[in-house]
Design a protein around this motif. Structure first.
Motif, mmCIF file in Angstrom:
data_model
loop_
_atom_site.group_PDB
_atom_site.id
_atom_site.type_symbol
_atom_site.label_atom_id
_atom_site.label_comp_id
_atom_site.label_asym_id
_atom_site.label_seq_id
_atom_site.Cartn_x
_atom_site.Cartn_y
_atom_site.Cartn_z
ATOM 1 N N ALA A 68 21.044 -21.575 23.675
ATOM 2 C CA ALA A 68 20.867 -22.751 22.809
ATOM 3 C C ALA A 68 21.300 -22.448 21.387
ATOM 4 O O ALA A 68 21.975 -23.260 20.740
ATOM 5 C CB ALA A 68 19.405 -23.210 22.835
ATOM 6 N N VAL A 69 20.928 -21.266 20.886
ATOM 7 C CA VAL A 69 21.267 -20.913 19.506
ATOM 8 C C VAL A 69 22.782 -20.780 19.329
ATOM 9 O O VAL A 69 23.359 -21.316 18.372
ATOM 10 C CB VAL A 69 20.562 -19.605 19.098
ATOM 11 C CG1 VAL A 69 21.075 -19.109 17.753
ATOM 12 C CG2 VAL A 69 19.048 -19.804 19.042
ATOM 13 N N VAL A 70 23.430 -20.089 20.260
ATOM 14 C CA VAL A 70 24.856 -19.766 20.093
ATOM 15 C C VAL A 70 25.755 -20.882 20.635
ATOM 16 O O VAL A 70 26.557 -21.463 19.891
ATOM 17 C CB VAL A 70 25.189 -18.427 20.785
ATOM 18 C CG1 VAL A 70 26.677 -18.101 20.614
ATOM 19 C CG2 VAL A 70 24.328 -17.306 20.216
ATOM 20 N N TYR A 71 25.615 -21.187 21.913
ATOM 21 C CA TYR A 71 26.522 -22.156 22.545
ATOM 22 C C TYR A 71 26.375 -23.550 21.930
ATOM 23 O O TYR A 71 27.369 -24.201 21.588
ATOM 24 C CB TYR A 71 26.245 -22.203 24.046
ATOM 25 C CG TYR A 71 26.876 -23.381 24.744
ATOM 26 C CD1 TYR A 71 28.264 -23.478 24.877
ATOM 27 C CD2 TYR A 71 26.087 -24.406 25.263
ATOM 28 C CE1 TYR A 71 28.850 -24.564 25.517
ATOM 29 C CE2 TYR A 71 26.654 -25.490 25.895
ATOM 30 C CZ TYR A 71 28.034 -25.567 26.022
ATOM 31 O OH TYR A 71 28.593 -26.650 26.650
ATOM 32 N N ILE A 72 25.133 -24.006 21.767
ATOM 33 C CA ILE A 72 24.925 -25.353 21.221
ATOM 34 C C ILE A 72 25.382 -25.410 19.765
ATOM 35 O O ILE A 72 25.817 -26.454 19.276
ATOM 36 C CB ILE A 72 23.453 -25.783 21.354
ATOM 37 C CG1 ILE A 72 23.031 -25.784 22.825
ATOM 38 C CG2 ILE A 72 23.237 -27.171 20.757
ATOM 39 C CD1 ILE A 72 23.819 -26.732 23.710
ATOM 40 N N GLY A 73 25.316 -24.283 19.059
ATOM 41 C CA GLY A 73 25.859 -24.233 17.706
ATOM 42 C C GLY A 73 27.354 -24.532 17.691
ATOM 43 O O GLY A 73 27.847 -25.268 16.830
ATOM 44 N N PHE A 74 28.082 -23.977 18.669
ATOM 45 C CA PHE A 74 29.520 -24.267 18.775
ATOM 46 C C PHE A 74 29.756 -25.726 19.174
ATOM 47 O O PHE A 74 30.714 -26.354 18.710
ATOM 48 C CB PHE A 74 30.170 -23.330 19.797
ATOM 49 C CG PHE A 74 30.470 -21.965 19.249
ATOM 50 C CD1 PHE A 74 31.486 -21.773 18.326
ATOM 51 C CD2 PHE A 74 29.735 -20.856 19.661
ATOM 52 C CE1 PHE A 74 31.771 -20.515 17.817
ATOM 53 C CE2 PHE A 74 30.004 -19.591 19.158
ATOM 54 C CZ PHE A 74 31.024 -19.416 18.237
ATOM 55 N N VAL A 75 28.892 -26.255 20.041
ATOM 56 C CA VAL A 75 29.019 -27.664 20.439
ATOM 57 C C VAL A 75 28.856 -28.566 19.216
ATOM 58 O O VAL A 75 29.584 -29.557 19.045
ATOM 59 C CB VAL A 75 27.985 -28.024 21.519
ATOM 60 C CG1 VAL A 75 28.005 -29.528 21.805
ATOM 61 C CG2 VAL A 75 28.248 -27.245 22.801
#
Length: 507
Positions: free
Chosen positions: A286-293
């Motif tokens: 959530a922290v990393v991938y959703i940040g890119f989203v």
């Protein structure tokens, strides 16, 4: 002053009854009168909730302001309220946010005003009931009940795809809740009590704990929401009216985090220990991938919605990294668990302020231009300098600027994660880069540069009412960022008690 008052009952039922009164008065046609009544009810509720803080004994982890009465005697179900240092700050956050939501909708809502405001007041009482309930069935009634006003708010006052968003929101949250209900009934059959504190002491073997943990995870992960069950949130935010987005982000997401602390960790500590890797993985994704989203979003509301998912990843990471902290051989004295959980709590409260402010900020622009597309703006600072000052401040808080509340909780969780595993901390810390990237990307394109078009050129700066709302939130963000001690002091005894219980029970 409030020592002998049934504060929790008053804080639950005054907004609910006030909401009914607002609803009944709507037929008279005096919209401003309805707004004033709703505001008075919300202010009265907030003042009462402050009594929970002023009368709170932070030296004990025992439940305080306890109220208990028979409700359904045949099934040993009680009307049972009480708060500790974990639930009480969330109640005050709820009552505080409701005032701002009502103020923010003063000029922007003209359709069915009484019904709109009544939905928020009733939802406020139901959400307070969730945080205050000490009986599992009472908790479940409030948990399910709060979905109804939000469902109505999105469905009636939402955008063009509101029907799709409401159905998706309801299906996701309701299905998860059914699994939780099954777990609660199972524990009642095994232990003979719906008392949540009795459930904390219920002897469960590993298989039982894992099944119950998964049932709770289905309910709480959706509510947070955690990856990969997060997809309902951006749709709900985009279609919800501004007030609905504020309550959804500032309060309803926190109920999932609260559920982990009140149910999952103390009732299923061994399963929480065994499956901590799963929660940590989901949190870091959530922290990393959703940040890119969030980086690729073109709609401001969607960007902030994905930002919320990323920031809530810190909450669940802080709650479940405690087992890795205790097991890490390099962490000689096994310290840092309290720092992690308290950081998660501070992050929840901070996110309530910041996400509420971000959605209100977007609401101000939407009221004037009726679009949330980033490409429709540019150079807003030239026509709305005061508003831009607030917007940039909240955006930097969202990116974790030191001195603001957005920094405190994240820093605590990252620091605690170092005691568990360097890579957990490293991946969590990427939010400092990603958060700054997507937040500043939005700020640059919306607020700076030349005036983009005639619509932006005609914008008017904040009204006095809007200035007051933004100022209150700015003070809250700064106060928690510069002086978190008043909240930390309240949390400490309850968090230590929770960790002691979990540590004694873990395999």
């Amino acid at each position: 002053m409030f020592a002998d008052w049934p504060l929790l009952s008053l804080t639950v039922w005054i907004p609910i009854l006030g909401g009914i009164a607002v609803l009944l008065s709507g037929d008279k046609g005096d919209a401003n009168g309805v707004r004033r009544l709703a505001l008075m009810v919300s202010i009265a509720t907030f003042i009462l909730s402050l009594g929970l803080y002023t009368g709170f004994d932070s030296s004990t982890a025992n439940m305080q302001f306890v109220e208990k009465a028979n409700w359904i005697a045949a099934f040993d179900i009680y009307y049972h309220f009480g708060v500790d240092g974990i639930s009480m700050p969330l109640i005050i956050l709820t009552t505080f946010t409701t005032i701002l939501v009502i103020l923010a909708s003063w000029q922007s809502v003209h359709k069915n005003v009484a019904q709109y405001l009544a939905a928020f007041l009733i939802m406020e009482g139901l959400m307070v009931g969730v945080f205050a309930a000490l009986d599992a069935m009472l908790f479940y009634v409030f948990w399910e009940g709060m979905l109804v006003p939000m469902f109505i708010l999105i469905g009636v006052w939402g955008g063009e795809r509101r029907v799709y968003a409401t159905i998706k929101f309801f299906i996701y949250t309701f299905i998860g809740s059914v699994f939780m209900l099954v777990a609660l009934i199972y524990m009642y059959i095994k232990g003979g009590s719906f008392n949540i504190l009795d459930m904390h002491m219920l002897p469960l073997d590993m298989n039982e704990q894992i099944l119950i943990f998964i049932a709770f995870l289905m309910a709480f992960a959706v509510k947070v929401p955690m990856w990969p069950v997060h997809t309902w949130l951006p749709d709900a935010h985009v279609e919800a009216p501004t007030g609905g987005s504020v309550i959804l982000a500032a309060i309803m997401l926190k109920i999932g985090g609260y559920g982990f602390l009140r149910f999952s960790l103390p009732i299923t500590p061994d399963a929480s220990h065994t499956l901590d890797w799963l929660i940590i993985f989901m949190s870091l994704v959530a922290v990393v991938y959703i940040g890119f989203v969030a980086l690729v979003q073109r709609d401001m509301k969607k960007l902030v919605a994905y930002s919320s998912i990323a920031h809530m990843g810190f909450v669940t990471l802080g709650m479940f990294v405690i087992f890795q902290i205790w097991e890490n051989p390099a962490n000689v004295n096994q310290s840092g668990a309290a720092l992690a959980v308290e950081g998660a709590m501070i992050q929840m409260i901070s996110h309530g302020f910041i996400s509420g402010a971000m959605f209100l900020m977007i609401g101000v622009l939407y009221d004037r231009m009726h679009t949330r597309e980033i490409s429709a703006y540019g150079g807003v600072v030239n026509t709305m300098p005061v508003f831009t000052a607030f917007a940039v401040f909240f955006a930097m808080s969202n990116a974790g600027l030191p001195g603001t509340s957005g920094f405190v909780g994240e820093f605590m969780v990252i620091l605690a994660s170092f005691k568990a595993n360097f890579w957990y901390a490293f991946l969590a810390a990427t939010t400092l880069i990603l958060g700054a990237a997507y937040t500043l990307w939005m700020v640059k394109r919306v607020f700076y540069g030349e005036v983009a078009n005639d619509n932006v050129r005609k914008l008017k700066d904040l009204s006095q009412r809007e200035f007051v709302i933004m100022s209150i939130l700015a003070v809250a963000v700064l106060a928690l960022g510069l002086w978190p001690a008043p909240v930390m002091d309240v949390l400490h005894a309850s968090v230590e008690n929770l960790l002691q219980h979990v540590a004694q029970s873990k395999l």
